[in-house]
Write a protein that holds these residues in place. Structure first.
Motif, mmCIF file in Angstrom:
data_model
loop_
_atom_site.group_PDB
_atom_site.id
_atom_site.type_symbol
_atom_site.label_atom_id
_atom_site.label_comp_id
_atom_site.label_asym_id
_atom_site.label_seq_id
_atom_site.Cartn_x
_atom_site.Cartn_y
_atom_site.Cartn_z
ATOM 1 N N GLU A 119 -15.071 3.470 83.788
ATOM 2 C CA GLU A 119 -14.633 2.135 83.393
ATOM 3 C C GLU A 119 -13.374 2.187 82.541
ATOM 4 O O GLU A 119 -12.531 1.294 82.607
ATOM 5 C CB GLU A 119 -15.761 1.435 82.632
ATOM 6 N N GLU A 163 -9.942 -0.119 82.860
ATOM 7 C CA GLU A 163 -9.584 -0.975 81.728
ATOM 8 C C GLU A 163 -8.219 -0.608 81.171
ATOM 9 O O GLU A 163 -7.468 -1.482 80.715
ATOM 10 C CB GLU A 163 -10.659 -0.869 80.650
ATOM 11 N N SER A 178 -5.646 -2.097 83.532
ATOM 12 C CA SER A 178 -5.588 -3.560 83.473
ATOM 13 C C SER A 178 -5.100 -4.072 82.122
ATOM 14 O O SER A 178 -4.964 -5.287 81.942
ATOM 15 C CB SER A 178 -6.968 -4.156 83.778
ATOM 16 N N VAL A 218 -6.612 -3.560 79.060
ATOM 17 C CA VAL A 218 -7.620 -3.732 78.018
ATOM 18 C C VAL A 218 -7.404 -2.716 76.900
ATOM 19 O O VAL A 218 -7.551 -3.027 75.714
ATOM 20 C CB VAL A 218 -9.037 -3.578 78.601
ATOM 21 N N HIS A 219 -7.025 -1.487 77.278
ATOM 22 C CA HIS A 219 -6.729 -0.428 76.311
ATOM 23 C C HIS A 219 -5.256 -0.055 76.399
ATOM 24 O O HIS A 219 -4.635 -0.169 77.456
ATOM 25 C CB HIS A 219 -7.568 0.814 76.596
#
Length: 311
Positions: free
Chosen positions: A135, A139, A142, A144-145
């Motif tokens: 995951e 992420e 995209s 997120v991190h």
């Protein structure tokens, strides 16, 4: 065409208000008086307000002008602060970054890293979120991190991968297991043995599954763990043996009196690889490279004997 408000106009207006004279303001800024007059006129047109009255004594602010001046000073002060912050962030390790980390690694390594950062780089803030390696990569891609600390390999052509550490995997068995008293377990000892592993969401699952296959051991798919604690507890109940990362083992398994026993197996030859990963499109390559050096420094100074440096 609608006129746009600019920071330059606000700066010129502030100079005019502070000097009270077009000529003096133009000299302070370093432009011609007609250019200054044009910029003030453009500001008034953009705001649709009369800001300045010309008189024998010079430039006099209207009531609207006095109110706009107060806002102008606040805006220009915030802009100056932003520029100062930008300059500081370019010259030192600073800012807020989002770090994704595997729960099989982060809780045992990152607290020491955070302590170092707090002591030596207080302007740097990390927001950490745990997640399974499968995951974490998605992420990261995209947004997120900003970067992730995870077990390798990571498969993507859109990321930069920096190998950091080799972390040994320790063979753990129940206290009443037949191997608990062995000074050194070998491959033959594990042939036909039941082996516990984390779920497929974890890279460690694949490594343990490959090892079990090569040994002729049985991977227990009916007992896939969701955490290292769960794997250890099932090992303690003699459901199967397991392979636990050394940082976890050092933190959670005492040398005497633990619920499982660590048995030496393939010393120096059974490891997992840990790396720092970030998007190639990121503009913070130097920051992440510097953070990797901090992680390596912490590993050398505080985890010597538990992990080794890659490369």
């Amino acid at each position: 065409m609608e006129l746009q408000l600019t920071l330059k106009q606000l700066a010129y207006f502030r100079a005019l208000a502070e000097t009270g004279h077009y000529r003096k303001a133009a000299e302070r800024i370093g432009i011609s008086q007609p250019s200054l007059s044009l910029q003030i006129a453009n500001l008034e047109a953009a705001l649709e307000l009369k800001l300045v009255e010309r008189g024998r004594a010079g430039a006099v602010l209207t009531p609207e002008g006095r109110e706009v001046l107060e806002k102008t000073r606040s805006i220009l002060s915030e802009v100056a602060l932003l520029q100062e912050t930008s300059g500081r962030m370019k010259s030192e390790l600073a800012g807020t970054f989002r770090l994704g980390s595997s729960p099989t690694l982060g809780p045992y390594l990152l607290p020491r890293v955070f302590h170092h950062l707090h002591e030596n780089h207080p302007s740097l803030k990390l927001i950490v979120r745990d997640g399974a390696p499968s995951e974490l990569l998605q992420e990261l891609l995209s947004g997120v991190h900003d970067f992730i600390l995870t077990q390798l390999p990571v498969s993507s052509s859109d990321v930069t991968i920096l190998r950091l550490l080799r972390e040994p995997l320790k063979l753990a068995v129940a206290r009443n297991h037949r191997l608990a008293q062995k000074e050194l377990a070998n491959d033959e000892d594990l042939k036909g043995e039941s082996i516990l592993a984390l779920s497929r969401r974890f890279t460690l699952h694949n490594q343990v599954a490959d090892l079990a296959n090569s040994l002729g051991a049985n991977l227990l798919y009916d007992y896939e763990g969701t955490s290292l604690d769960a794997i250890r507890q099932m090992t303690a109940m003699n459901i199967g043996v397991s392979f636990l990362p050394s940082l976890y083992a050092a933190s959670e398994i005492p040398e005497v009196g633990g619920d499982v026993v660590l048995v030496p197996y393939r010393p120096g030859r059974l490891n997992r690889s840990i790396g720092l990963v970030w998007r190639k499109s990121s503009g913070h390559h130097q920051t992440f490279a510097f953070l990797s050096e901090i992680i390596l420094s912490v590993a050398r100074n505080e985890f010597s004997g538990l992990v080794s440096i890659e490369g």
